[in-house]
Design a protein around this motif. Structure first.
Motif, PDB file in Angstrom:
ATOM      1  N   LEU A   1       0.835  -1.155  -0.025  1.00  0.00           N
ATOM      2  CA  LEU A   1       0.165  -0.092  -0.051  1.00  0.00           C
ATOM      3  C   LEU A   1       0.853   1.356  -0.158  1.00  0.00           C
ATOM      4  CD1 LEU A   1      -2.729  -1.117   2.531  1.00  0.00           C
ATOM      5  CD2 LEU A   1      -2.879  -0.885   0.114  1.00  0.00           C
ATOM      6  N   GLU A   2       2.070   1.332   0.088  1.00  0.00           N
ATOM      7  CA  GLU A   2       2.908   2.471   0.084  1.00  0.00           C
ATOM      8  C   GLU A   2       4.217   2.259  -0.824  1.00  0.00           C
ATOM      9  OE1 GLU A   2       4.098   3.216   4.157  1.00  0.00           O
ATOM     10  OE2 GLU A   2       2.171   3.573   4.875  1.00  0.00           O
ATOM     11  N   PRO A   3       3.580   2.004  -2.025  1.00  0.00           N
ATOM     12  CA  PRO A   3       4.651   1.961  -3.125  1.00  0.00           C
ATOM     13  C   PRO A   3       5.669   3.148  -3.429  1.00  0.00           C
ATOM     14  CG  PRO A   3       2.789   2.134  -4.093  1.00  0.00           C
ATOM     15  CD  PRO A   3       2.405   2.057  -2.779  1.00  0.00           C
ATOM     16  N   ARG A   4       6.821   3.044  -3.718  1.00  0.00           N
ATOM     17  CA  ARG A   4       7.494   4.073  -4.703  1.00  0.00           C
ATOM     18  C   ARG A   4       7.418   3.855  -6.036  1.00  0.00           C
ATOM     19  NH1 ARG A   4      13.803   4.431  -3.565  1.00  0.00           N
ATOM     20  NH2 ARG A   4      13.184   5.378  -1.650  1.00  0.00           N
ATOM     21  N   ILE A   5       6.814   4.836  -6.728  1.00  0.00           N
ATOM     22  CA  ILE A   5       6.418   4.584  -8.144  1.00  0.00           C
ATOM     23  C   ILE A   5       7.195   5.521  -9.034  1.00  0.00           C
ATOM     24  CG2 ILE A   5       4.305   4.820  -9.652  1.00  0.00           C
ATOM     25  CD1 ILE A   5       2.432   4.225  -7.339  1.00  0.00           C
ATOM     26  N   LEU A   6       7.564   4.795 -10.203  1.00  0.00           N
ATOM     27  CA  LEU A   6       7.746   5.444 -11.328  1.00  0.00           C
ATOM     28  C   LEU A   6       6.972   5.684 -12.454  1.00  0.00           C
ATOM     29  CD1 LEU A   6      10.479   7.137 -12.912  1.00  0.00           C
ATOM     30  CD2 LEU A   6      11.091   4.884 -13.569  1.00  0.00           C
ATOM     31  N   ASP A   7       6.393   6.801 -12.701  1.00  0.00           N
ATOM     32  CA  ASP A   7       5.205   6.935 -13.896  1.00  0.00           C
ATOM     33  C   ASP A   7       6.011   7.293 -15.104  1.00  0.00           C
ATOM     34  OD1 ASP A   7       3.333   7.521 -15.265  1.00  0.00           O
ATOM     35  OD2 ASP A   7       2.512   8.951 -13.827  1.00  0.00           O
TER      36      ASP A   7
ATOM     37  N   ILE B   1      -1.573   8.511 -14.203  1.00  0.00           N
ATOM     38  CA  ILE B   1      -1.263   6.999 -13.376  1.00  0.00           C
ATOM     39  C   ILE B   1      -1.052   7.589 -11.903  1.00  0.00           C
ATOM     40  CG2 ILE B   1       0.336   5.176 -12.852  1.00  0.00           C
ATOM     41  CD1 ILE B   1       0.370   4.788 -15.976  1.00  0.00           C
ATOM     42  N   SER B   2      -0.210   8.686 -12.066  1.00  0.00           N
ATOM     43  CA  SER B   2       0.197   9.138 -10.423  1.00  0.00           C
ATOM     44  C   SER B   2      -0.824   9.639  -9.893  1.00  0.00           C
ATOM     45  CB  SER B   2       1.269  10.334 -10.757  1.00  0.00           C
ATOM     46  OG  SER B   2       2.634   9.887 -11.058  1.00  0.00           O
ATOM     47  N   ASP B   3      -1.688  10.361 -10.528  1.00  0.00           N
ATOM     48  CA  ASP B   3      -2.983  10.841  -9.852  1.00  0.00           C
ATOM     49  C   ASP B   3      -3.687   9.597  -9.280  1.00  0.00           C
ATOM     50  OD1 ASP B   3      -5.073  13.103  -9.589  1.00  0.00           O
ATOM     51  OD2 ASP B   3      -6.178  12.013 -10.971  1.00  0.00           O
TER      52      ASP B   3
ATOM     53  N   THR C   1       4.442   7.409  -2.989  1.00  0.00           N
ATOM     54  CA  THR C   1       5.269   8.742  -3.677  1.00  0.00           C
ATOM     55  C   THR C   1       5.364   8.368  -5.026  1.00  0.00           C
ATOM     56  OG1 THR C   1       7.416   7.697  -3.084  1.00  0.00           O
ATOM     57  CG2 THR C   1       6.548   9.218  -1.552  1.00  0.00           C
ATOM     58  N   SER C   2       5.453   9.245  -5.896  1.00  0.00           N
ATOM     59  CA  SER C   2       5.719   8.975  -7.384  1.00  0.00           C
ATOM     60  C   SER C   2       6.521  10.035  -8.185  1.00  0.00           C
ATOM     61  CB  SER C   2       4.300   9.236  -8.170  1.00  0.00           C
ATOM     62  OG  SER C   2       4.175   8.875  -9.435  1.00  0.00           O
ATOM     63  N   THR C   3       7.291   9.518  -8.856  1.00  0.00           N
ATOM     64  CA  THR C   3       8.089  10.208  -9.663  1.00  0.00           C
ATOM     65  C   THR C   3       7.835   9.836 -11.184  1.00  0.00           C
ATOM     66  OG1 THR C   3      10.177   9.710  -8.617  1.00  0.00           O
ATOM     67  CG2 THR C   3      10.720  10.659 -10.690  1.00  0.00           C
ATOM     68  N   GLY C   4       7.319  11.096 -11.801  1.00  0.00           N
ATOM     69  CA  GLY C   4       6.861  11.235 -13.140  1.00  0.00           C
ATOM     70  C   GLY C   4       7.980  11.348 -14.070  1.00  0.00           C
TER      71      GLY C   4
ATOM     72  N   ALA D   1       0.665  21.352  -5.157  1.00  0.00           N
ATOM     73  CA  ALA D   1       0.258  21.139  -3.619  1.00  0.00           C
ATOM     74  C   ALA D   1       0.621  19.799  -2.923  1.00  0.00           C
ATOM     75  CB  ALA D   1      -1.016  21.615  -3.433  1.00  0.00           C
ATOM     76  N   ASP D   2       1.012  18.829  -3.866  1.00  0.00           N
ATOM     77  CA  ASP D   2       1.266  17.519  -3.377  1.00  0.00           C
ATOM     78  C   ASP D   2       2.626  17.113  -3.465  1.00  0.00           C
ATOM     79  OD1 ASP D   2       1.034  14.812  -2.745  1.00  0.00           O
ATOM     80  OD2 ASP D   2      -0.621  14.332  -4.060  1.00  0.00           O
ATOM     81  N   GLY D   3       3.353  17.217  -2.144  1.00  0.00           N
ATOM     82  CA  GLY D   3       4.831  16.759  -2.025  1.00  0.00           C
ATOM     83  C   GLY D   3       5.199  15.437  -2.320  1.00  0.00           C
ATOM     84  N   ARG D   4       4.054  14.313  -2.561  1.00  0.00           N
ATOM     85  CA  ARG D   4       4.329  12.964  -2.845  1.00  0.00           C
ATOM     86  C   ARG D   4       4.897  12.945  -4.374  1.00  0.00           C
ATOM     87  NH1 ARG D   4      -0.905  10.634  -1.580  1.00  0.00           N
ATOM     88  NH2 ARG D   4      -1.740  12.198  -2.648  1.00  0.00           N
ATOM     89  N   ALA D   5       4.656  13.897  -5.165  1.00  0.00           N
ATOM     90  CA  ALA D   5       4.840  13.782  -6.615  1.00  0.00           C
ATOM     91  C   ALA D   5       5.995  14.578  -7.166  1.00  0.00           C
ATOM     92  CB  ALA D   5       3.357  14.108  -7.329  1.00  0.00           C
TER      93      ALA D   5
END
Length: 258
Positions: free
Chosen positions: A45-51, A59-61, A71-74, A91-95
């Motif tokens: 449930l807490e993946p580090r994602i590469l979009d 996808i990040s959304d 968290t996501s890196t696009g 406003a979303d520091g996770r992306a």
């Protein structure tokens, strides 16, 4: 005299992009759901994602709404779509978003992390030639941690069913024509609208300089391969397991497990 400051509604642009994409892919949300189901099943449930080739961050959304602890890196090359993504997630520091060309051998060096739990991409990699995609799969295999997952949902027609493929293609063209008559924008119309927006005019001009103007024709020179081809290519790239985990007549999603 008071100056008027125009604030761009990036969320509206994100919704506009989604509507335009759904004209081509009416099952788009279904494939996103199946993609995130697989992510949860494999890495939690807490993946580090590469979009990968993220565009506006669709996808990040969906991933960050489903997984609040993710968290996501696009990563993308398109300056206009990245402008929308950065505005949408301001406003979303996770992306976070990175400008890079996936054809550049050094693109992974631009990323903020050496490995990811999940690398996700949709409806983009068919723009690459098969030899380029094999190279990219090798690079992706180096970015997915052991036990991590890669998912690619894209156009993957099965050459063994030509009559079915032709029937489905004709059906989709009829469906799209009905939607166009109701005012839905296609790819070309959407880009022309974006070019006329003050906040996007500059990035769109940069985008046209890189890829060409969609009104002048399709710039893609890639190749669509079958799901079996993708699974074989992922295993050759270093994934321990690879298989189709979702499909329609014309599209499929292939998963690679590291």
């Amino acid at each position: 005299m008071t100056d008027t400051v125009t604030v761009t509604d990036w969320q509206a642009w994100q919704r506009s992009w989604d509507r335009q994409q759904e004209w081509y892919l009416p099952d788009r949300e279904e494939r996103f759901r199946a993609m995130l189901d697989a992510v949860e099943a494999v890495v939690g449930l807490e993946p580090r994602i590469l979009d990968l080739a993220c565009g506006t961050g669709s996808i990040s959304d969906r991933a960050l709404r489903r997984f609040p602890g993710a968290t996501s890196t696009g990563v993308d090359l398109d300056p206009a779509l990245l402008t929308i993504a950065r505005g949408h997630f301001a406003a979303d520091g996770r992306a976070a978003f990175v400008t890079a060309d996936l054809r550049d051998p050094a693109w992974p060096e631009r990323l903020p992390h050496r490995t990811y739990d999940a690398v996700l991409t949709a409806t983009v990699l068919h723009w690459l030639r098969s030899d380029e995609l094999r190279v990219l799969y090798g690079q992706v295999a180096g970015l997915v941690r052991d036990g991590g997952v890669f998912l690619n949902a894209d156009h993957m027609p099965d050459p063994a069913t030509p009559r079915l493929n032709a029937a489905e293609h004709a059906y989709q063209k009829e469906r799209q024509a009905r939607a166009r008559a109701e005012g839905i924008q296609d790819w070309v119309d959407w880009w022309q609208t974006a070019a006329g927006d003050a906040a996007l005019a500059g990035p769109v001009a940069e985008r046209f300089a890189i890829f060409g103007n969609p009104a002048d024709g399709d710039h893609a020179d890639g190749e669509a391969q079958s799901p079996a081809w993708h699974a074989d290519a992922l295993r050759e790239a270093g994934f321990g397991e690879a298989r189709t985990v979702w499909c329609s007549v014309s599209d499929a999603m292939v998963l690679g497990l590291k």
